[in-house]
Scaffold this active site. Sequence first.
Site, PDB file in Angstrom:
ATOM      1  N   ASP A  97       0.866  -1.184   0.000  1.00 33.21           N
ATOM      2  CA  ASP A  97       0.000   0.000   0.000  1.00 33.21           C
ATOM      3  C   ASP A  97       0.901   1.231   0.000  1.00 33.21           C
ATOM      4  O   ASP A  97       2.128   1.119  -0.123  1.00 33.21           O
ATOM      5  CB  ASP A  97      -0.955  -0.008   1.196  1.00 33.21           C
ATOM      6  CG  ASP A  97      -2.306   0.623   0.824  1.00 33.21           C
ATOM      7  OD1 ASP A  97      -2.307   1.751   0.306  1.00 33.21           O
ATOM      8  OD2 ASP A  97      -3.343  -0.023   1.053  1.00 33.21           O
ATOM      9  N   HIS A 114     -13.901  -1.896  -6.780  1.00 36.54           N
ATOM     10  CA  HIS A 114     -15.145  -1.120  -6.849  1.00 36.54           C
ATOM     11  C   HIS A 114     -14.898   0.379  -6.667  1.00 36.54           C
ATOM     12  O   HIS A 114     -15.828   1.176  -6.818  1.00 36.54           O
ATOM     13  CB  HIS A 114     -16.184  -1.659  -5.864  1.00 36.54           C
ATOM     14  CG  HIS A 114     -15.957  -1.295  -4.429  1.00 36.54           C
ATOM     15  ND1 HIS A 114     -16.917  -1.470  -3.466  1.00 36.54           N
ATOM     16  CD2 HIS A 114     -14.876  -0.778  -3.767  1.00 36.54           C
ATOM     17  CE1 HIS A 114     -16.455  -1.064  -2.286  1.00 36.54           C
ATOM     18  NE2 HIS A 114     -15.231  -0.647  -2.449  1.00 36.54           N
TER      19      HIS A 114
END
Length: 434
Positions: free
Chosen positions: A286, A332
């Site tokens: 990340d 998403h």
Amino acid sequence: MATSQVTAVPGTVGISELEQLAQDIASKTQEFITVLRKNGCPLPSHDADAPRNDALPLEGTTLQSTLMDLTTELQTLVQGPRLHVHNQILAHVNLVNLHAIYSFKLPSVVPTEGSISYAELAAKIQVNEDVVRRIARYAITKHIFREVDGGDGIAHSATSKMLAESPMMMEWIGMVCEEMWPAATQAVPALAKWPRSQEPQHSGFALAHGLETHVFDMLVDQPERAARFANAMVYFNSNADLAPHHICDAFDWESVSKVVDIGGSAGSTAVALATRLPQVSIVIQDQAVLEDQARQSIPVALADRVSFIAHDFFQDQPVSDADVYHFRWIFHDWPDRYCVKLLKTLTPALKSGARVIVSDFVVPESGTTLRYKEGLVRGFDLAMMELFNAREREQRDWQRLFDEADSQFRFEGVKTVPGAELAFISATWQPPNT
């Protein structure tokens, strides 16, 4: 079209839809009560001192969804078309009310035990007493708080007490009211302005907040808003049906020794996997800003198997020997063309047989599940549109993404796990002659 799971009643002739629903609701309610009692769970109550059912057994959550579907259908039918639409339109004031509850921190100002007068409450939050009464009395119609002392005071209900004890849920309410609600008002204007766009900054959120980049890029420079987003996600992940460990039950992990958790944030999924799969090592990837938080979240006992690498997931994947590459609730947030790009960045690193797993919602085909359950997922779809110009996807949409990314992906389909809201979409990498 499938809607409610209404069952026929033997021996009845010409029973109306209304009567059928009423009978099914009575039957399913009794089943629900039986399941709760059998499992030692308290019956539902609005009493602030009553124990809460925060973790129902699977058969209880199934019945809960069925009852929500049946009672919603009954309410819609009883209202009739005009009143049904009328009540949907007026529902926007729920957010006005929740925004006031969040902004003035009402659940924490009202004492946990006893009550507080409206006059004292108004003085504490520095708002006109008449306004406080109006806010509170609307909330009371939704079973948030209760009125006492002949209408002069306010005390907790089960719902308001839960809010007082759930700061992360309050953060979620704040995020919805101050980030998503303004975005929702601009979602349709954004569609009109950028009708065929595949850019995340062409969204209702961008119009509402004057943004020219992705929401997450903006949050890097605004730590308070970023913290609220993060805390809202902590709240979501604390729900049993969204717990990250469900992925362990979706696949056979016996031959897996290394996993890359892409966009793994502070490591909740990595820790859940490593705890349950002792033979697996996991690399969290990340933004660099999350490294300290991720390292602090890794238990000492897992430190030799869980590590963190700062990585931009739109750049080529640096880990080339993993058995599984995992994305949880990443796709998403992005329009289709960016999701294809995410998959393409993996291909130089993939070994034959490597599996890509996406933990995300899968929208059911229209009419194939409870209308209530389908509505929840389709609601998330519209929320992703307003925030990121993105979407939730049906199974065929997931297959199309993998097909567009590379013909060497073999799409394996969608797996579901009882009790898990997220589904698990997977594909394996199979180059020629392997």
